[in-house]
Enzyme design. Structure first.
Site, PDB file in Angstrom:
ATOM      1  N   ASP A 122      -5.988   8.840  10.448  1.00  0.00           N
ATOM      2  CA  ASP A 122      -4.628   8.466  10.961  1.00  0.00           C
ATOM      3  C   ASP A 122      -4.119   9.023  12.132  1.00  0.00           C
ATOM      4  OD1 ASP A 122      -3.581   6.853   8.684  1.00  0.00           O
ATOM      5  OD2 ASP A 122      -4.104   8.576   7.377  1.00  0.00           O
ATOM      6  N   GLU A 162       0.881  -1.430   0.063  1.00  0.00           N
ATOM      7  CA  GLU A 162       0.022  -0.049   0.107  1.00  0.00           C
ATOM      8  C   GLU A 162       0.805   1.296   0.134  1.00  0.00           C
ATOM      9  OE1 GLU A 162      -3.709  -1.822   2.903  1.00  0.00           O
ATOM     10  OE2 GLU A 162      -2.562  -0.228   3.543  1.00  0.00           O
TER      11      GLU A 162
END
Lengths: 279, 406
Positions: free
Chosen positions: A62, A51
């Site tokens: 995040d 990824e």
């Protein structure tokens, strides 16, 4: 839709009877050259799927590690054009390792959805994970991406109940990314028992492989997750390993690439040592 | 932008997916999606429940102090020599701004949904203070995320929140202002899904927030209709309000959107000027993009990275705008203007000296455009400015900018 490198990779691993190690890095962290060097080194040390994060100023899902990583990349001048060029450079030497671009919608929207899909496909990208596009917004990118021959990988979470799962899985392809905790990346560790139960729950609704992420940091954790899931995703731990090698100005050092590959090798060993039940 | 054909009504949005034209929507992580659907359902039920409205009206009257006066600013009117200027005195609400109208509604909803923990983001601190206030009144835990830059420039409000029992969390990420506080609140919500209610302070965020916050703020415009009709025997000729996210403006504007002869002006913060990088005017200087759960006008660079807003007013220091405002701009129903830091400071001083009212720096931006527009209008032109908040919180930063001149 014809099969992608992601489909092929998971099918191969299923035949081998083991789970995939899915590794994350932020494109351009701490600079484009270093992150390309890391990207190129990952398959050899055991990354099965990669990824690549498209940095964004406001990564709402995040934790601090990936927030800081995105800021380092942006500060060093990373752009979508450079990220796509990185994947093209990687693809010139590696035709088999699946690459998934991961990030937030705005940079894609501003690049232009049609142009983005054309350029991503041409660069050798296999799938997309876009955190802030739930099924309710499928017309934005998911449906055009599927039409363009890219996998659209959806996140399923502990809040995605059985009633909602079919809607989440409907246009998902490649694999399902199970977010093992409610929270942001890189924080709490997942409880292997809860993960096992969640993976079986999702598998009752889909034939797609299920990869599990959020909170996986060590080879032991990777092994535990790999016993239940078809893939183990590791992100923040790798970002932390990279960060630990940077100097005070966030510049890469001689040890930077090696610190990441060393941890990936250890995680890969963990994943490969897992005993897969019932297969 | 895409301008739809002549609309019968500007008040029917959003559609069932939360869209105002191309704007709005639900751009959130999957973890939050079930929570947003729950909220939408709970809000629809509360809205249809007469008991909810009755209770809310009671608190608005006896706790908030509504209706807020519609005040004829006589000396300002005389000095400018044109339009008759009214101030809708949202600064006189309990907690000192319009923010409390929305917070009351959301906190009552949180209570109804059985959520004991409230999180909020704040810029100037007015939404944080309103949230801390209502959490104290209703006995709920309150956590307020505030950019560390704003914590430094809005100390009085930080102290008020703390006195009211809220926990104020300074946010150090990104630009350390309102947008980062919102990121951090979303990170909290995604982590604490079962017991937490996110009380958003403006007409932005994922559906149903822009609609819900608008509905709660419409008390401003609904009262104004009645008051101006009582005072003038007719509706006003123009409305004007400052716009950061745009909740005070939406509350005033929305009940008048279908009165097609009424001119409506939204005033963005032009900071050091629209020709500089230091402003917060997302309509004038931005373009449509996706952030914080909705598509709307945003300040960004060519690569879709969000840029930092700048305004002397912390409450306008946000790189976006509510999605319904974006749509009202594109349809032409609302005209978007802007005012610089300097212009806002001049209007602030004029309001203090002519009317004995210390306005917040946010509505001082709208007042700056009133100073320009009112003289060009005839004396029978009735103009309503939303005086959305009081300026006590801004005295330190005003004094700093004016130096020895204050």
């Amino acid at each position: 839709m014809s099969s992608t490198r992601i489909d092929t990779r998971f099918a191969d691993l299923k035949r081998q009877g083991r789970a995939a190690l899915v590794t994350f890095l932020t494109a351009g962290d701490p600079d484009t050259e270093t992150s390309l060097a890391i990207l190129k080194a990952l398959p050899d040390v055991g990354a099965d799927v990669i990824e690549v994060g498209m940095p964004f100023t406001d990564p709402m899902a995040d934790g601090p590690a990936i927030q800081a990583s995105s800021q380092r990349a942006l500060k060093a001048g990373q752009t979508m054009v450079k990220t796509l060029a990185m994947i093209r450079a990687f693809r010139a030497a590696d035709q088999t390792t699946p690459i998934v671009l991961m990030g937030y919608y705005n940079p894609i929207y501003i690049y232009g959805v049609g142009k983005f899909l054309t350029d991503a496909k041409a660069a050798g990208i296999d799938g997309l994970i876009v955190v802030d596009l739930p099924p309710e917004e499928d017309e934005e990118l998911c449906l055009p991406a599927l039409k363009a021959g890219l996998n659209f990988i959806r996140l399923a979470t502990p809040t995605t109940d059985d009633k909602r799962l079919p809607a989440v899985l409907a246009n998902t392809s490649g694999f399902v990314y199970y977010v093992s905790i409610t929270g942001i990346t890189g924080m709490a560790a997942a409880d292997p028992w809860a993960v096992t139960a969640a993976v079986s729950r999702i598998k009752r609704h889909t034939k797609l492989p299920v990869a599990v992420g959020f909170g996986v940091r060590s080879a032991e954790q990777a092994r535990a997750i790999a016993q239940a899931a078809d893939g183990v995703v590791v992100g923040s731990a790798l970002i932390d390993a990279l960060k630990a090698t940077l100097d005070g100005d966030d510049k890469a050092q001689a040890a930077s690439v090696g610190a990441v590959t060393k941890l990936v090798a250890s995680l890969a060993a963990g994943v490969r040592s897992a005993k897969r039940g019932g297969k | 932008m895409n301008v739809p054909p002549q609309l019968n009504s500007f008040r029917t949005g959003p559609d069932e997916r939360g869209h105002f034209g191309i704007y709005g929507g639900r751009f959130v992580a999957e973890t939050l999606m079930p929570l947003i659907l729950d909220l939408e359902k709970a809000y629809a039920e509360a809205k249809a429940d007469p008991a909810f409205k009755r209770e809310m009206d009671g608190h608005l009257t006896h706790y908030v102090g509504r209706p807020s006066p519609l005040y004829l600013a006589e000396r300002m009117t005389a000095q400018l020599g044109g339009a008759k200027i009214y101030f809708k005195r949202e600064d006189l609400n309990h907690t000192g701004a319009h923010k409390v109208n929305n917070v009351l509604g959301q906190i009552m909803l949180a209570k109804r949904m059985g959520k004991p923990r409230i999180i909020a983001e704040t810029g100037a601190g007015m939404h944080g203070v309103a949230t801390a206030t209502m959490c104290a009144k209703f006995g709920l835990e309150c956590i307020v995320y505030m950019g560390s830059v704003d914590v430094a420039r809005q100390q009085p409000n930080v102290l008020r929140m703390k006195a009211l029992g809220a926990k104020v969390v300074p946010v150090e990420s990104g630009s350390k202002t309102l947008k980062d506080a919102m990121n951090e609140a979303l990170r909290d919500w995604v982590t604490n899904v079962s017991d937490t209610f996110y009380c958003i302070g403006t007409v932005a965020g994922p559906h149903p927030y822009p609609m819900m916050v608008r509905d709660f703020q419409c008390v401003i415009g609904n009262e104004t209709r009645e008051q101006v009709t009582a005072l003038e025997g007719r509706l006003p000729n123009s409305l004007i309000a400052c716009i950061g996210g745009g909740s005070n403006a939406m509350g005033l504007f929305h009940p008048f959107l279908d009165d097609k002869d009424i001119e409506i002006y939204g005033v963005e913060a032009a900071g050091h000027g629209l020709n500089t990088a230091m402003h917060a005017a997302s309509v004038a200087g931005g373009k449509p993009g996706v952030l914080h759960g909705n598509r709307t006008y945003l300040l960004m660079d060519a690569d879709g990275q969000i840029t930092e807003a700048h305004s002397i007013s912390a409450g306008l220091d946000y790189p976006g705008i509510g999605p319904e405002h974006a749509w009202l701009n594109d349809t032409g129903r609302v005209k978007f203007l802007s005012a610089t830091d300097e212009e806002a400071l001049e209007a602030f001083q004029l309001c203090c000296k002519l009317e004995g009212i210390i306005p917040a720096l946010e509505p001082a931006h709208a007042l700056a455009r009133v100073i320009e527009i009112a003289p060009r209008k005839p004396k029978d032109h009735v103009m309503v400015l939303n005086l959305s908040g009081r300026g006590d919180k801004d005295l330190a930063s005003v004094a700093e900018h004016l130096g020895g001149k204050m």
